[in-house]
Design a protein around this motif. Sequence first.
Motif, mmCIF file in Angstrom:
data_model
loop_
_atom_site.group_PDB
_atom_site.id
_atom_site.type_symbol
_atom_site.label_atom_id
_atom_site.label_comp_id
_atom_site.label_asym_id
_atom_site.label_seq_id
_atom_site.Cartn_x
_atom_site.Cartn_y
_atom_site.Cartn_z
ATOM 1 N N PRO A 8 29.940 24.979 31.613
ATOM 2 C CA PRO A 8 30.009 23.738 30.826
ATOM 3 C C PRO A 8 30.712 23.926 29.481
ATOM 4 O O PRO A 8 31.514 23.084 29.074
ATOM 5 C CB PRO A 8 28.545 23.340 30.646
ATOM 6 N N ALA A 9 30.443 25.029 28.810
ATOM 7 C CA ALA A 9 31.078 25.274 27.513
ATOM 8 C C ALA A 9 32.578 25.488 27.669
ATOM 9 O O ALA A 9 33.377 24.980 26.876
ATOM 10 C CB ALA A 9 30.434 26.478 26.832
ATOM 11 N N ARG A 11 34.488 24.374 30.124
ATOM 12 C CA ARG A 11 35.065 23.088 30.509
ATOM 13 C C ARG A 11 35.195 22.161 29.290
ATOM 14 O O ARG A 11 36.213 21.512 29.093
ATOM 15 C CB ARG A 11 34.200 22.447 31.586
ATOM 16 N N ASP A 12 34.165 22.150 28.428
ATOM 17 C CA ASP A 12 34.215 21.311 27.228
ATOM 18 C C ASP A 12 35.286 21.775 26.255
ATOM 19 O O ASP A 12 35.965 20.958 25.631
ATOM 20 C CB ASP A 12 32.848 21.288 26.537
ATOM 21 N N ARG A 15 38.509 20.539 27.640
ATOM 22 C CA ARG A 15 38.607 19.088 27.391
ATOM 23 C C ARG A 15 39.015 18.794 25.959
ATOM 24 O O ARG A 15 39.853 17.932 25.710
ATOM 25 C CB ARG A 15 37.264 18.404 27.684
ATOM 26 N N ARG A 16 38.405 19.503 25.003
ATOM 27 C CA ARG A 16 38.765 19.293 23.593
ATOM 28 C C ARG A 16 40.216 19.668 23.338
ATOM 29 O O ARG A 16 40.930 18.959 22.636
ATOM 30 C CB ARG A 16 37.832 20.090 22.680
ATOM 31 N N ALA A 29 40.182 19.155 33.375
ATOM 32 C CA ALA A 29 39.459 20.278 32.771
ATOM 33 C C ALA A 29 38.589 20.996 33.792
ATOM 34 O O ALA A 29 38.431 22.215 33.730
ATOM 35 C CB ALA A 29 38.612 19.787 31.599
ATOM 36 N N GLU A 30 38.057 20.245 34.753
ATOM 37 C CA GLU A 30 37.203 20.836 35.786
ATOM 38 C C GLU A 30 37.967 21.799 36.694
ATOM 39 O O GLU A 30 37.366 22.646 37.354
ATOM 40 C CB GLU A 30 36.557 19.732 36.645
#
Length: 83
Positions: A8-9, A11-12, A15-16, A29-30
């Motif tokens: 999750p981190a 991927r985030d 995304r950013r 991003a996934e």
Amino acid sequence: MTASLTDPARRDAVRRGQADGVFHDHLPAEVLAPALGALMLSLLESVNAGLWEDSGPGAATAILIGAGVPPERAAGGAAGPAR
């Protein structure tokens, strides 16, 4: 690639980077985040196998380039913070 606690981190963060226009966005991003994770593991395995010598900056540069950062900017960013 199996899911990990850091997915999750990672991927985030991708995304950013995409939202800020730093990373390319032709892949979601996934998809991009685990691909970059696989690249990182491959680079570490290459160092461990003696195929490549790197203490970190070269791998960081390669991963940033893989994310879509221009090579000149990636090399500067991987060198560490400006002083």
